[in-house]
Design a protein around this motif. Structure first.
Motif, mmCIF file in Angstrom:
data_model
loop_
_atom_site.group_PDB
_atom_site.id
_atom_site.type_symbol
_atom_site.label_atom_id
_atom_site.label_comp_id
_atom_site.label_asym_id
_atom_site.label_seq_id
_atom_site.Cartn_x
_atom_site.Cartn_y
_atom_site.Cartn_z
ATOM 1 N N SER A 11 2.654 9.483 -5.738
ATOM 2 C CA SER A 11 3.269 10.415 -5.175
ATOM 3 C C SER A 11 4.406 11.143 -6.026
ATOM 4 O O SER A 11 4.633 12.285 -6.390
ATOM 5 C CB SER A 11 3.708 10.620 -3.746
ATOM 6 O OG SER A 11 4.339 11.816 -3.340
ATOM 7 N N HIS A 17 0.745 -1.330 -0.120
ATOM 8 C CA HIS A 17 -0.067 0.086 -0.162
ATOM 9 C C HIS A 17 0.764 1.218 0.134
ATOM 10 O O HIS A 17 0.768 2.171 -0.852
ATOM 11 C CB HIS A 17 -1.082 0.084 1.322
ATOM 12 C CG HIS A 17 -1.772 -0.907 1.157
ATOM 13 N ND1 HIS A 17 -2.280 -2.106 2.016
ATOM 14 C CD2 HIS A 17 -2.953 -1.105 0.316
ATOM 15 C CE1 HIS A 17 -3.181 -2.717 1.995
ATOM 16 N NE2 HIS A 17 -3.854 -2.267 0.832
ATOM 17 N N LEU A 59 1.167 4.331 -2.731
ATOM 18 C CA LEU A 59 1.026 5.710 -2.416
ATOM 19 C C LEU A 59 2.447 6.425 -2.804
ATOM 20 O O LEU A 59 2.393 7.574 -3.514
ATOM 21 C CB LEU A 59 0.843 5.833 -1.015
ATOM 22 C CG LEU A 59 -0.692 5.593 -0.546
ATOM 23 C CD1 LEU A 59 -0.387 5.600 0.950
ATOM 24 C CD2 LEU A 59 -1.634 6.423 -1.302
ATOM 25 N N LEU A 91 1.371 8.787 3.640
ATOM 26 C CA LEU A 91 2.669 8.602 3.050
ATOM 27 C C LEU A 91 3.649 9.218 3.810
ATOM 28 O O LEU A 91 4.722 8.404 4.188
ATOM 29 C CB LEU A 91 2.561 9.131 1.768
ATOM 30 C CG LEU A 91 4.066 8.814 1.057
ATOM 31 C CD1 LEU A 91 4.218 7.169 0.903
ATOM 32 C CD2 LEU A 91 3.931 9.283 -0.533
ATOM 33 N N GLY A 137 -3.703 11.210 1.350
ATOM 34 C CA GLY A 137 -2.764 10.288 0.951
ATOM 35 C C GLY A 137 -1.407 10.651 1.020
ATOM 36 O O GLY A 137 -0.503 9.703 1.705
ATOM 37 N N LYS A 138 -1.158 11.803 0.849
ATOM 38 C CA LYS A 138 0.146 12.262 0.873
ATOM 39 C C LYS A 138 0.495 12.615 2.333
ATOM 40 O O LYS A 138 1.691 12.319 2.891
ATOM 41 C CB LYS A 138 0.230 13.958 0.345
ATOM 42 C CG LYS A 138 0.303 13.384 -1.262
ATOM 43 C CD LYS A 138 0.333 15.005 -1.909
ATOM 44 C CE LYS A 138 0.522 14.650 -3.558
ATOM 45 N NZ LYS A 138 0.696 16.088 -4.161
ATOM 46 N N PHE A 153 -7.485 7.788 0.301
ATOM 47 C CA PHE A 153 -5.981 8.153 0.110
ATOM 48 C C PHE A 153 -5.640 8.277 -1.220
ATOM 49 O O PHE A 153 -4.669 8.944 -1.841
ATOM 50 C CB PHE A 153 -5.055 7.162 0.755
ATOM 51 C CG PHE A 153 -5.323 7.272 2.175
ATOM 52 C CD1 PHE A 153 -5.473 8.441 3.018
ATOM 53 C CD2 PHE A 153 -5.048 6.023 3.126
ATOM 54 C CE1 PHE A 153 -5.795 8.509 4.243
ATOM 55 C CE2 PHE A 153 -5.213 6.028 4.447
ATOM 56 C CZ PHE A 153 -5.754 7.094 5.105
ATOM 57 N N ILE A 154 -6.466 7.571 -2.346
ATOM 58 C CA ILE A 154 -6.054 7.749 -3.720
ATOM 59 C C ILE A 154 -7.478 7.913 -4.340
ATOM 60 O O ILE A 154 -8.583 7.447 -3.823
ATOM 61 C CB ILE A 154 -5.253 6.492 -4.595
ATOM 62 C CG1 ILE A 154 -6.162 5.374 -4.167
ATOM 63 C CG2 ILE A 154 -3.953 6.276 -3.735
ATOM 64 C CD1 ILE A 154 -5.464 4.194 -4.948
ATOM 65 N N ILE A 180 -3.007 10.103 -6.302
ATOM 66 C CA ILE A 180 -3.061 10.222 -4.646
ATOM 67 C C ILE A 180 -3.635 11.589 -4.209
ATOM 68 O O ILE A 180 -3.759 12.646 -4.954
ATOM 69 C CB ILE A 180 -1.394 10.165 -4.179
ATOM 70 C CG1 ILE A 180 -1.428 10.249 -2.761
ATOM 71 C CG2 ILE A 180 -0.774 11.480 -4.668
ATOM 72 C CD1 ILE A 180 0.146 9.842 -2.042
ATOM 73 N N THR A 239 -5.410 -1.357 -4.221
ATOM 74 C CA THR A 239 -6.193 -0.024 -4.241
ATOM 75 C C THR A 239 -7.389 0.434 -3.757
ATOM 76 O O THR A 239 -7.877 1.540 -3.545
ATOM 77 C CB THR A 239 -5.888 0.467 -5.686
ATOM 78 O OG1 THR A 239 -6.792 -0.375 -6.540
ATOM 79 C CG2 THR A 239 -4.581 0.558 -6.182
ATOM 80 N N LEU A 285 -7.170 1.437 -0.292
ATOM 81 C CA LEU A 285 -6.592 2.979 -0.548
ATOM 82 C C LEU A 285 -7.792 3.887 -0.917
ATOM 83 O O LEU A 285 -7.844 5.309 -0.527
ATOM 84 C CB LEU A 285 -5.415 3.170 -1.425
ATOM 85 C CG LEU A 285 -4.046 2.444 -0.790
ATOM 86 C CD1 LEU A 285 -2.947 2.599 -1.820
ATOM 87 C CD2 LEU A 285 -3.619 3.150 0.634
#
Length: 145
Positions: free
Chosen positions: A47, A39, A43, A105, A101-102, A80-81, A97, A72, A75
């Protein structure tokens, strides 16, 4: 293959297997985020590289597109995505993303950094580069067979 080389390769297999277990144990013990390494790799890839099709993610992670769908989905559900329409092919979609999500990450990078320091901190920068080069060579030789 001569016997000495076979013995050494068997020993290498045992060591690599032990490192893999140690890495998994470290991840599981310190993983407060609830996501797998895969996962986090997704990300990180999104990114760094921007929107990607699931097939590109599958190639990067060396998994099937079905595996990417499973990874995915978690996520996407967590926010997050996101799926977005492909810029040039209206029939296709890409994954991108999100700001959340950032954020996750960045938290995971701190966690990974601690794990890597615990596992490889005793090695010099040169030793780490050599180890990385060897593993990259092994991965590249697999794809050329």
């Amino acid at each position: 293959m001569d016997q000495e080389k076979q013995i050494t390769l068997t020993s290498l297999f045992e060591v690599v297997s032990s490192i893999e277990r140690k890495w998994a144990n470290e991840w599981n013990n310190q993983n407060v985020l609830g996501f797998s390494k895969s996962h986090i790799l997704i990300l990180d890839y999104l990114s760094q590289e921007g929107p990607k099709r699931p097939s590109a993610i599958a190639d990067r992670l060396k998994v099937t597109t079905g595996g990417v769908t499973v990874l995915t989905s978690k996520l996407i559900n967590a926010g997050f995505i996101e799926k977005t329409q492909h810029a040039t092919d209206r029939r296709a979609f890409q994954l991108i993303i999100t700001p959340d999500g950032k954020d996750i990450l960045e938290k995971s990078r701190q966690q990974v950094s601690e794990i890597l320091n615990n596992m490889f901190g005793m090695l010099s920068a040169e030793e780490i580069q050599t180890l990385r080069d060897i593993f990259a060579k092994l991965l590249n030789s697999e794809s050329t067979r």
